[in-house]
Design a protein around this motif. Sequence first.
Motif, PDB file in Angstrom:
ATOM      1  N   ALA A  17       2.954  -0.729 -11.274  1.00 30.39           N
ATOM      2  CA  ALA A  17       2.019  -1.734 -10.761  1.00 30.39           C
ATOM      3  C   ALA A  17       1.555  -2.668 -11.864  1.00 30.39           C
ATOM      4  O   ALA A  17       1.522  -3.897 -11.695  1.00 30.39           O
ATOM      5  CB  ALA A  17       0.821  -1.043 -10.122  1.00 30.39           C
ATOM      6  N   ALA A  18       1.182  -2.103 -13.009  1.00 30.97           N
ATOM      7  CA  ALA A  18       0.678  -2.916 -14.111  1.00 30.97           C
ATOM      8  C   ALA A  18       1.737  -3.887 -14.617  1.00 30.97           C
ATOM      9  O   ALA A  18       1.451  -5.055 -14.901  1.00 30.97           O
ATOM     10  CB  ALA A  18       0.197  -2.012 -15.239  1.00 30.97           C
ATOM     11  N   SER A  19       2.973  -3.405 -14.738  1.00 32.86           N
ATOM     12  CA  SER A  19       4.052  -4.259 -15.247  1.00 32.86           C
ATOM     13  C   SER A  19       4.361  -5.397 -14.277  1.00 32.86           C
ATOM     14  O   SER A  19       4.546  -6.551 -14.688  1.00 32.86           O
ATOM     15  CB  SER A  19       5.306  -3.422 -15.498  1.00 32.86           C
ATOM     16  OG  SER A  19       5.070  -2.432 -16.491  1.00 32.86           O
ATOM     17  N   LYS A  20       4.453  -5.074 -12.980  1.00 33.69           N
ATOM     18  CA  LYS A  20       4.723  -6.105 -11.983  1.00 33.69           C
ATOM     19  C   LYS A  20       3.587  -7.120 -11.941  1.00 33.69           C
ATOM     20  O   LYS A  20       3.809  -8.343 -11.883  1.00 33.69           O
ATOM     21  CB  LYS A  20       4.907  -5.457 -10.608  1.00 33.69           C
ATOM     22  CG  LYS A  20       5.188  -6.451  -9.477  1.00 33.69           C
ATOM     23  CD  LYS A  20       6.503  -7.193  -9.674  1.00 33.69           C
ATOM     24  CE  LYS A  20       6.821  -8.058  -8.468  1.00 33.69           C
ATOM     25  NZ  LYS A  20       8.065  -8.859  -8.676  1.00 33.69           N
ATOM     26  N   PHE A  21       2.356  -6.644 -11.968  1.00 28.17           N
ATOM     27  CA  PHE A  21       1.197  -7.524 -11.942  1.00 28.17           C
ATOM     28  C   PHE A  21       1.185  -8.455 -13.153  1.00 28.17           C
ATOM     29  O   PHE A  21       0.909  -9.649 -13.015  1.00 28.17           O
ATOM     30  CB  PHE A  21      -0.073  -6.678 -11.920  1.00 28.17           C
ATOM     31  CG  PHE A  21      -1.337  -7.485 -11.972  1.00 28.17           C
ATOM     32  CD1 PHE A  21      -1.862  -8.058 -10.827  1.00 28.17           C
ATOM     33  CD2 PHE A  21      -2.004  -7.669 -13.178  1.00 28.17           C
ATOM     34  CE1 PHE A  21      -3.027  -8.809 -10.881  1.00 28.17           C
ATOM     35  CE2 PHE A  21      -3.166  -8.411 -13.240  1.00 28.17           C
ATOM     36  CZ  PHE A  21      -3.686  -8.986 -12.091  1.00 28.17           C
ATOM     37  N   VAL A 299      -3.846   5.527   2.852  1.00 25.33           N
ATOM     38  CA  VAL A 299      -3.639   4.106   2.576  1.00 25.33           C
ATOM     39  C   VAL A 299      -2.927   3.446   3.749  1.00 25.33           C
ATOM     40  O   VAL A 299      -2.325   4.120   4.590  1.00 25.33           O
ATOM     41  CB  VAL A 299      -2.814   3.891   1.278  1.00 25.33           C
ATOM     42  CG1 VAL A 299      -3.540   4.462   0.068  1.00 25.33           C
ATOM     43  CG2 VAL A 299      -1.413   4.499   1.407  1.00 25.33           C
ATOM     44  N   ASP A 300      -2.977   2.082   3.781  1.00 27.59           N
ATOM     45  CA  ASP A 300      -2.271   1.345   4.813  1.00 27.59           C
ATOM     46  C   ASP A 300      -0.914   0.890   4.287  1.00 27.59           C
ATOM     47  O   ASP A 300      -0.467   1.339   3.231  1.00 27.59           O
ATOM     48  CB  ASP A 300      -3.114   0.179   5.329  1.00 27.59           C
ATOM     49  CG  ASP A 300      -3.341  -0.912   4.281  1.00 27.59           C
ATOM     50  OD1 ASP A 300      -2.724  -0.857   3.194  1.00 27.59           O
ATOM     51  OD2 ASP A 300      -4.143  -1.830   4.552  1.00 27.59           O
ATOM     52  N   ASP A 301      -0.275  -0.031   5.003  1.00 29.64           N
ATOM     53  CA  ASP A 301       1.079  -0.416   4.622  1.00 29.64           C
ATOM     54  C   ASP A 301       1.132  -1.298   3.379  1.00 29.64           C
ATOM     55  O   ASP A 301       2.213  -1.633   2.894  1.00 29.64           O
ATOM     56  CB  ASP A 301       1.796  -1.113   5.780  1.00 29.64           C
ATOM     57  CG  ASP A 301       1.114  -2.414   6.189  1.00 29.64           C
ATOM     58  OD1 ASP A 301      -0.014  -2.676   5.723  1.00 29.64           O
ATOM     59  OD2 ASP A 301       1.713  -3.158   6.981  1.00 29.64           O
ATOM     60  N   ARG A 302      -0.021  -1.684   2.829  1.00 30.68           N
ATOM     61  CA  ARG A 302      -0.073  -2.420   1.567  1.00 30.68           C
ATOM     62  C   ARG A 302      -0.641  -1.554   0.436  1.00 30.68           C
ATOM     63  O   ARG A 302      -0.904  -2.044  -0.652  1.00 30.68           O
ATOM     64  CB  ARG A 302      -0.923  -3.687   1.702  1.00 30.68           C
ATOM     65  CG  ARG A 302      -0.377  -4.729   2.663  1.00 30.68           C
ATOM     66  CD  ARG A 302       0.901  -5.376   2.123  1.00 30.68           C
ATOM     67  NE  ARG A 302       1.292  -6.556   2.901  1.00 30.68           N
ATOM     68  CZ  ARG A 302       2.044  -6.510   3.984  1.00 30.68           C
ATOM     69  NH1 ARG A 302       2.468  -5.332   4.442  1.00 30.68           N
ATOM     70  NH2 ARG A 302       2.382  -7.616   4.631  1.00 30.68           N
ATOM     71  N   ALA A 348      -1.406  -9.417  -7.282  1.00 27.85           N
ATOM     72  CA  ALA A 348      -1.124 -10.678  -7.960  1.00 27.85           C
ATOM     73  C   ALA A 348      -1.052 -11.855  -6.991  1.00 27.85           C
ATOM     74  O   ALA A 348      -0.950 -13.010  -7.426  1.00 27.85           O
ATOM     75  CB  ALA A 348       0.180 -10.568  -8.739  1.00 27.85           C
ATOM     76  N   GLY A 349      -1.108 -11.589  -5.676  1.00 31.97           N
ATOM     77  CA  GLY A 349      -1.117 -12.676  -4.716  1.00 31.97           C
ATOM     78  C   GLY A 349       0.088 -12.759  -3.811  1.00 31.97           C
ATOM     79  O   GLY A 349       0.200 -13.675  -2.991  1.00 31.97           O
ATOM     80  N   ASP A 350       1.011 -11.799  -3.918  1.00 30.00           N
ATOM     81  CA  ASP A 350       2.206 -11.778  -3.082  1.00 30.00           C
ATOM     82  C   ASP A 350       2.180 -10.514  -2.227  1.00 30.00           C
ATOM     83  O   ASP A 350       2.732  -9.488  -2.637  1.00 30.00           O
ATOM     84  CB  ASP A 350       3.461 -11.811  -3.956  1.00 30.00           C
ATOM     85  CG  ASP A 350       4.750 -11.739  -3.140  1.00 30.00           C
ATOM     86  OD1 ASP A 350       4.699 -12.033  -1.936  1.00 30.00           O
ATOM     87  OD2 ASP A 350       5.808 -11.391  -3.727  1.00 30.00           O
ATOM     88  N   PRO A 351       1.549 -10.537  -1.055  1.00 32.37           N
ATOM     89  CA  PRO A 351       1.429  -9.325  -0.229  1.00 32.37           C
ATOM     90  C   PRO A 351       2.787  -8.674   0.037  1.00 32.37           C
ATOM     91  O   PRO A 351       3.691  -9.311   0.582  1.00 32.37           O
ATOM     92  CB  PRO A 351       0.788  -9.844   1.057  1.00 32.37           C
ATOM     93  CG  PRO A 351       0.070 -11.082   0.639  1.00 32.37           C
ATOM     94  CD  PRO A 351       0.922 -11.706  -0.420  1.00 32.37           C
ATOM     95  N   THR A 352       2.906  -7.419  -0.357  1.00 33.42           N
ATOM     96  CA  THR A 352       4.187  -6.710  -0.283  1.00 33.42           C
ATOM     97  C   THR A 352       3.967  -5.320   0.296  1.00 33.42           C
ATOM     98  O   THR A 352       3.114  -4.570  -0.203  1.00 33.42           O
ATOM     99  CB  THR A 352       4.817  -6.579  -1.684  1.00 33.42           C
ATOM    100  OG1 THR A 352       4.952  -7.881  -2.266  1.00 33.42           O
ATOM    101  CG2 THR A 352       6.180  -5.905  -1.607  1.00 33.42           C
ATOM    102  N   PRO A 353       4.708  -4.914   1.315  1.00 37.04           N
ATOM    103  CA  PRO A 353       4.547  -3.559   1.863  1.00 37.04           C
ATOM    104  C   PRO A 353       5.050  -2.506   0.889  1.00 37.04           C
ATOM    105  O   PRO A 353       6.022  -2.721   0.167  1.00 37.04           O
ATOM    106  CB  PRO A 353       5.387  -3.587   3.146  1.00 37.04           C
ATOM    107  CG  PRO A 353       6.393  -4.673   2.916  1.00 37.04           C
ATOM    108  CD  PRO A 353       5.714  -5.702   2.058  1.00 37.04           C
TER     109      PRO A 353
END
Length: 483
Positions: A17-21, A299-302, A348-353
């Motif tokens: 998560a940190a790297s992608k963000f 958690v939900d799908d996000r 980061a602003g790109d909603p991704t399941p």
Amino acid sequence: MTDPFVVVGADAAGLSAASKFRREAPDREVVVFEKGRWISYAYCGMPYFVAGYVDRMSDLLSLSPGEVDERGVDLRRETEVVAVDPDAKRVTVETAAGDRREQAYDDLLVATGARADPGPFDVRGVDGAFTLHDMDAAAAIDAYVAEPDGYDPDRADVSAVDRERVDRNAAMPAPETAAVVGGGYVGVEVAEALAERGLDVHVFHRSGHLLSPFGEAVGTRVEAALEAEGVAVHTDAPVESLVGDDRIEAIEIAESTDAAVGGETVPVDMAVVGVGIRPNTDLLDGTGVDLGPGEAIRVDDRGRTSLPDVYAAGDCATARHAVTGEPDWTPLGLTANRAGRAIGATVAGDPTPVGDIAGTAAVKAFDTEAARVGLLDPEAAAEAGFDPVTETVTAGSRSGYYPGAAETDVTLVADRDTGRLLGGSIVGTDRAAIRIDTLATAIEADMTVAEVERLDLAYAPPFSPVWDPILVAAKVLNGALDD
């Protein structure tokens, strides 16, 4: 930088998560807290390190602290998040020296993983008794099974290792007989590892066959594979207690249907307990966060929790099951990495399941491979509202005339009313496990058994017979659905 993204846990989900963000939002701060010294290691590789298949512990590391720093991630090791205040949007952290302070967050990811659950067996303070759920335990086991004058300290070649623990175990007399308590993934893999290191190994499992989530066909074949290599397998043999004060001396077996061991005490000088794991959710105590199956964070799908701007991923979180559509807890490596990466993109602003899970897993016992996916247990399938029908077939892995062909057992489960494929398992010695990916794909696509039977799978004598074992199983199950 402002609007910090705070991540708790520096392993698969957290660092993904940190790297992608960081790549997607270079102008925002990302801080990762890790209460220990180890980061980004291959948990699933630890039994193979103990076995000696992996030469150096450093081979199990994906990222070093220096590499994380080069990515622009503020990594703070030996700093534990001990509390979360979702109203004030801050966490309380405590350093190894005992200092406390608060860290504000704009978004928070809880990626704290899971810990070994030894059940009623307290291995603390008992020499020769272990759980295997972290790298320090793997290093200690590796040292303990070696002869004192033959141990190579360079095998534990990572600065994060608990050197005092390693040296202490390396100085002890090498064990001759080991007990593995639990016949799940870890139990099977550790049994192989210890047998490879020359120990007499006993596996004790409370149910009627090993690898219970894989089904009886797999458990029977894996049991035979272990026994062929000298491992003594005891099923229907719940362990009552570990015997020994300072050092493990024996395993006491409860009365059971296994007359060979029921009520007896089996002398051992090593024990590895692998009866389960538990999600690490304590830092959210008092927040009112919703929990799901296995007491994991719902958690939900996000990947969003019930708390505002708080996400969870990895072994501490649930995910939606591809068959039932309901929350499930199946802690596995791909699930953690995939969910972490998706959450990093979302924040980061790109909603991704984060993606569904189907419980796809594989394990080996020497030359025998096994894998499973979906719903295999008829009772679980019925509870989910299906009318399950199951068939098991044995088919060749290649054309019969081609060298290397081996019997492969395939079990498929389908819903009688709709014909939908619900689950499957595979076991064999010739590239059996990788075939599970076909079934996983079919389940994700909601395919029926009839559609699976019509799949255009590759045929060539070195790789598969004309009718791949999966196609054979689908054909037989499809016929059963018509009865």
